[in-house]
Write an enzyme that holds these catalytic residues in place. Sequence first.
Site, mmCIF file in Angstrom:
data_model
loop_
_atom_site.group_PDB
_atom_site.id
_atom_site.type_symbol
_atom_site.label_atom_id
_atom_site.label_comp_id
_atom_site.label_asym_id
_atom_site.label_seq_id
_atom_site.Cartn_x
_atom_site.Cartn_y
_atom_site.Cartn_z
ATOM 1 C CB CYS A 169 -0.997 -0.018 1.164
ATOM 2 S SG CYS A 169 -0.259 0.155 2.813
ATOM 3 C CG HIS A 214 -4.618 0.181 3.863
ATOM 4 N ND1 HIS A 214 -3.950 -0.820 3.194
ATOM 5 C CD2 HIS A 214 -5.498 0.708 2.962
ATOM 6 C CE1 HIS A 214 -4.420 -0.907 1.955
ATOM 7 N NE2 HIS A 214 -5.348 0.019 1.793
ATOM 8 C CG HIS A 264 -6.809 0.516 -1.598
ATOM 9 N ND1 HIS A 264 -7.004 -0.169 -0.425
ATOM 10 C CD2 HIS A 264 -7.803 0.112 -2.431
ATOM 11 C CE1 HIS A 264 -8.071 -0.945 -0.515
ATOM 12 N NE2 HIS A 264 -8.576 -0.794 -1.727
#
Length: 370
Positions: free
Chosen positions: A285, A333, A345
């Site tokens: 990520c 994240h 993402h």
Amino acid sequence: MAAHRKLRARSLSGNTARTAATLALAGAATATAFDGTGHAEPRLTTAQVKTEVDRLYREAEAATEKYNGAHEKASAAQHRLNSLRDETARRQVRLDTARSALGSFAAAQYRDGTIAPSWQLALSSSPDRYLDGAAFAERAGDRQAKQVSRVRAQLREIERLRGAARVEARSVASRQAELKRQKDTVTAKLKQARQLLERLTPPERAKAADGAPTAPARATRSATGGRSAPTPVAPARVSSGRTSAPIGRATPAPDSRASAAVAYAYRKLGSPYVWGATGPNAFDCSGLIQAAYRSAGISLPRTTYAQINAGRRVSRSQLRPGDLVFFYSGISHVGMYVGNGRMIHAPNPSAPVRVAPIDQMPFAGATRVA
């Protein structure tokens, strides 16, 4: 009379006893199984597997960000160690040269011998020339003393550099041990998730690994009213191969660099998630975010918990394309906001780089880099 004899009980021993014990245990195990009290692993539903896999992926991602941070620090420590070793080697060469010069001077004095200055003056055919030479020798002696002093200073500096290198070497070893710990954690979490998914049928597996967290993980509050934020409707899209860009009304990016980062993220749709990867063909990520802004000429830190401090904080209601959006309380994240309540993402190893609503995970904050 024989008919009334009592049968004598025979004791069990040796192979007979072992056989009886084995049969008894087998019977007990069979009875337990029929009674439904065995220890067979229970069959989990698809929803239960998905919940557990989501948890493992979140924990693996948190460990991945710690790994990325440890890798960054280990690389910096190794660079410092290499620089110290290079500088020590350069100074050692200069020291060896200075020592050689001192050795040559000392050898010359030994070969010439030493005569008392008064006798040299008395025996000289030209006292004026001798006095000039004596003054030169005195100056040469001063230079020699300064050279010896420089050699001593070089020795002290080399020892200081060697001490610093020893300290840095211990730091490198510590960083590498931390890298191994985090790598082992990530590997173990991903292995558990994979084993859970393998217990499902292919259709169940696809449903459990769709990249969207389960309902408890998606619960979030809007920044203004405290009500659950609605899932926004995706804009119309125009697609060519793996590149997909939104059309229709959309909030513009704050500047050309943010726009370039968003364009890069769109070009990477469908790329696989690989933990620790920063492109160009696979990402985790934070690796996707770092690569996107690197393509726009902006250098970002490697980890989510450093990236959130890499720009100006903005509220959820102020989001514009190119802003970084962070999730979960541990800032584990990150995605890139692309407008209309959506982001690009890299979700997890079961899902490639994709567009998703930002309200599918607990929102933790946002940063504007450009």
